[in-house]
Design a protein around this motif. Structure first.
Motif, short mmCIF file in Angstrom:
data_model
loop_
_atom_site.label_atom_id
_atom_site.label_comp_id
_atom_site.label_asym_id
_atom_site.label_seq_id
_atom_site.Cartn_x
_atom_site.Cartn_y
_atom_site.Cartn_z
N PHE A 71 8.18 -20.88 -42.94
CA PHE A 71 7.78 -20.97 -41.54
C PHE A 71 6.88 -19.77 -41.25
N ASP A 72 5.60 -20.04 -41.05
CA ASP A 72 4.60 -18.99 -40.88
C ASP A 72 4.50 -18.62 -39.41
N ILE A 73 5.46 -17.81 -38.92
CA ILE A 73 5.51 -17.52 -37.49
C ILE A 73 4.36 -16.63 -37.04
N ASP A 74 3.76 -15.88 -37.97
CA ASP A 74 2.65 -15.02 -37.59
C ASP A 74 1.41 -15.82 -37.18
N GLN A 75 1.35 -17.07 -37.58
CA GLN A 75 0.21 -17.92 -37.23
C GLN A 75 0.46 -18.75 -35.97
N MET A 76 1.62 -18.58 -35.35
CA MET A 76 1.94 -19.36 -34.15
C MET A 76 1.55 -18.62 -32.89
N GLU A 77 1.09 -19.36 -31.90
CA GLU A 77 0.63 -18.77 -30.65
C GLU A 77 1.46 -19.30 -29.49
N LEU A 78 1.62 -18.44 -28.48
CA LEU A 78 2.34 -18.84 -27.28
C LEU A 78 1.58 -19.96 -26.56
N ILE A 79 2.25 -21.11 -26.37
CA ILE A 79 1.63 -22.26 -25.72
C ILE A 79 2.18 -22.48 -24.32
N GLU A 80 3.48 -22.31 -24.15
CA GLU A 80 4.07 -22.59 -22.84
C GLU A 80 5.32 -21.74 -22.63
N ARG A 81 5.54 -21.37 -21.34
CA ARG A 81 6.75 -20.66 -20.94
C ARG A 81 7.34 -21.36 -19.73
N ARG A 82 8.66 -21.49 -19.73
CA ARG A 82 9.37 -22.03 -18.58
C ARG A 82 10.58 -21.14 -18.27
N ASP A 83 10.76 -20.83 -17.01
CA ASP A 83 11.89 -20.01 -16.57
C ASP A 83 12.87 -20.88 -15.79
N TYR A 84 14.14 -20.72 -16.10
CA TYR A 84 15.20 -21.46 -15.41
C TYR A 84 16.21 -20.45 -14.85
N VAL A 85 16.64 -20.65 -13.62
CA VAL A 85 17.71 -19.83 -13.05
C VAL A 85 18.99 -20.67 -13.07
N VAL A 86 20.00 -20.16 -13.76
CA VAL A 86 21.27 -20.85 -13.91
C VAL A 86 22.31 -20.12 -13.06
N ASP A 87 23.10 -20.89 -12.32
CA ASP A 87 24.09 -20.29 -11.41
C ASP A 87 25.39 -19.98 -12.16
N CYS A 88 25.26 -19.08 -13.14
CA CYS A 88 26.44 -18.69 -13.92
C CYS A 88 26.24 -17.29 -14.47
N ASN A 89 27.32 -16.68 -14.90
CA ASN A 89 27.27 -15.42 -15.59
C ASN A 89 26.55 -15.59 -16.93
N TRP A 90 25.85 -14.56 -17.37
CA TRP A 90 25.07 -14.68 -18.61
C TRP A 90 25.93 -15.04 -19.81
N LYS A 91 27.19 -14.58 -19.81
CA LYS A 91 28.07 -14.86 -20.95
C LYS A 91 28.49 -16.32 -20.99
N VAL A 92 28.60 -16.98 -19.83
CA VAL A 92 28.88 -18.41 -19.79
C VAL A 92 27.80 -19.17 -20.54
N TYR A 93 26.55 -18.78 -20.29
CA TYR A 93 25.42 -19.47 -20.94
C TYR A 93 25.43 -19.23 -22.45
N VAL A 94 25.67 -17.99 -22.87
CA VAL A 94 25.70 -17.70 -24.30
C VAL A 94 26.88 -18.39 -24.97
N ASP A 95 28.06 -18.35 -24.35
CA ASP A 95 29.21 -19.08 -24.88
C ASP A 95 28.84 -20.53 -25.18
N ASN A 96 28.16 -21.15 -24.22
CA ASN A 96 27.80 -22.56 -24.34
C ASN A 96 26.83 -22.79 -25.50
N TYR A 97 25.87 -21.88 -25.67
CA TYR A 97 24.88 -22.03 -26.73
C TYR A 97 25.51 -21.96 -28.12
N LEU A 98 26.59 -21.19 -28.25
CA LEU A 98 27.11 -20.85 -29.57
C LEU A 98 28.11 -21.85 -30.13
N GLU A 99 28.24 -22.99 -29.53
CA GLU A 99 29.11 -24.02 -30.11
C GLU A 99 28.53 -25.41 -29.88
#
Length: 378
Positions: A174-202
């Motif tokens: 995976f040649d990440i040095d050749q990749m360029e930023l194409i799009e960014r999206r920001d989301y505000v979630v109504d939860c503690n940051w650890k709730v979101y990370v907990d969810n991602y990790l399973e």
């Protein structure tokens, strides 16, 4: 250590209890987390393309700590506290290209290496040495198309934290040095940051919360490997039946396309990295307050051109957005329910939640650190 956070999950996953609900709903916990976790770990601050040329700079607010990252005329990348040592004015705003940095308050002038060049009308001041008033430096490193900083001078190097991730990516070609930023999206979630990370990790929640994703992955083979400061997730895509398709979706978003694998990593405390044959996605989890979290999604691609390449890229982003909104819905509900009198702590699935257990033990480990960041900077 504050009594509110005096807890560590048992090292034995089969016996362990989760973090108490108070760690997610008590407003007094987040200031401790900033001091003991976020100010002591490597934090993403932006794309390396922002400081590609000599003289380039950009500013960043790291949980209330103002920073400026610059590329010196000597080509060296540096980071500083964006604070003039005269009376705390900012030495940079936004981003751009300059040969020096000038305080926006009284005009003190600094070189891009942080050295004080000029303090206007200070000729009669006694018992002061201009050399003592250079900008205060911050550790900074580049990796691939990203820039990271760390306020803790004694923290492990970025390479030690990333472990085998760079080697795994190179081995997968995976040649990440050749990749360029194409799009960014920001989301505000109504939860503690650890709730979101907990969810991602399973992947335990995928059959219920992500029906579309569940149809396309081999859930039985979903697993999480844990390392010192990061974890890796694996879940192959189900093979297509002869002549089958996936409703027009781009398979490269998923874990594997049968020929090339994707790589998924979480790096403590708040960074997610998803790598694919021709694109990657980076997610940064930023606590706004104890019950609101900003999730930053950035997509990097090799130049997709037009036609099929562009359409494929848009399909990948759209599917990611669909999964994110499903995650937001359940995380918002969990945060509300953490306030219930019926709940204080839970247990872990040994088969499915080792990644969450690993994260929560790291949180508890860092929360037991005693010295404040301010004292380390002095």
């Amino acid at each position: 250590m504050d009594e509110t956070t005096a807890f560590t999950p048992d090292a034995d996953l089969s016996r362990a209890w989760t973090l108490p609900a108070s760690w997610y709903i008590d407003a007094s916990v987040l200031p401790q987390e900033k001091d003991k976790i976020f100010y002591r770990t490597w934090q993403w601050v932006g794309a390396a393309s922002l400081v590609k040329r000599a003289g380039d700079y950009f500013t960043y607010d790291l949980y209330g700590e103002p920073l400026v990252i610059s590329r010196g005329q000597d080509g060296v990348l540096r980071a500083f506290h964006n604070v003039c040592l005269h009376r705390a004015g900012p030495v940079a705003v936004g981003k751009g290209n300059r040969k020096s940095l000038q305080c926006r308050y009284h005009g003190w002038l600094y070189a891009l290496d942080g050295k004080l060049l000029n303090a206007p009308e200070f000729e009669d001041v006694q018992n002061w040495n201009p050399g003592d008033y250079c900008l205060r430096p911050v550790r900074v490193e580049e990796w691939g198309p990203f820039v990271f900083v760390n306020l803790d001078s004694s923290a492990p190097a970025l390479s030690d934290v990333l472990g085998n991730i760079p080697a795994d990516i190179r081995a997968a070609r995976f040649d990440i040095d050749q990749m360029e930023l194409i799009e960014r999206r920001d989301y505000v979630v109504d939860c503690n940051w650890k709730v979101y990370v907990d969810n991602y990790l399973e992947g335990y929640h995928i059959p219920i919360a992500h029906p579309g994703l569940f149809r396309e992955i081999d859930y039985d083979q979903y697993c999480v490997e844990t390392f010192r400061y990061y974890s890796a997730q694996h879940a192959p895509i189900r093979p297509l039946p002869p002549g089958g398709n996936i409703s027009g979706r781009d398979r490269r978003y998923l874990r594997s396309d049968g020929e090339q694998s994707a790589l998924y990593y979480w790096v403590f405390p708040n960074l997610m990295l998803n790598f694919y044959p021709d694109n990657m996605q980076i997610n940064i989890i930023v606590p706004i307050d104890h019950e609101h979290t900003l999730t930053i999604f950035e997509w990097y691609f090799k130049q997709p051109g037009s036609g099929e390449g562009w359409e494929s890229m848009q399909q990948s982003i759209a599917f990611s957005d669909e999964v994110q909104r499903e995650d937001m819905e359940i995380c918002n509900a969990v945060q509300r329910n953490l306030r219930s009198r019926a709940y204080s702590q839970g247990r872990f699935s040994v088969k499915r939640e080792n990644g969450v257990h690993h994260f929560q033990r790291l949180v508890a480990e860092f929360m037991q650190l005693e010295n404040s960041t301010r004292s380390m900077l002095e």
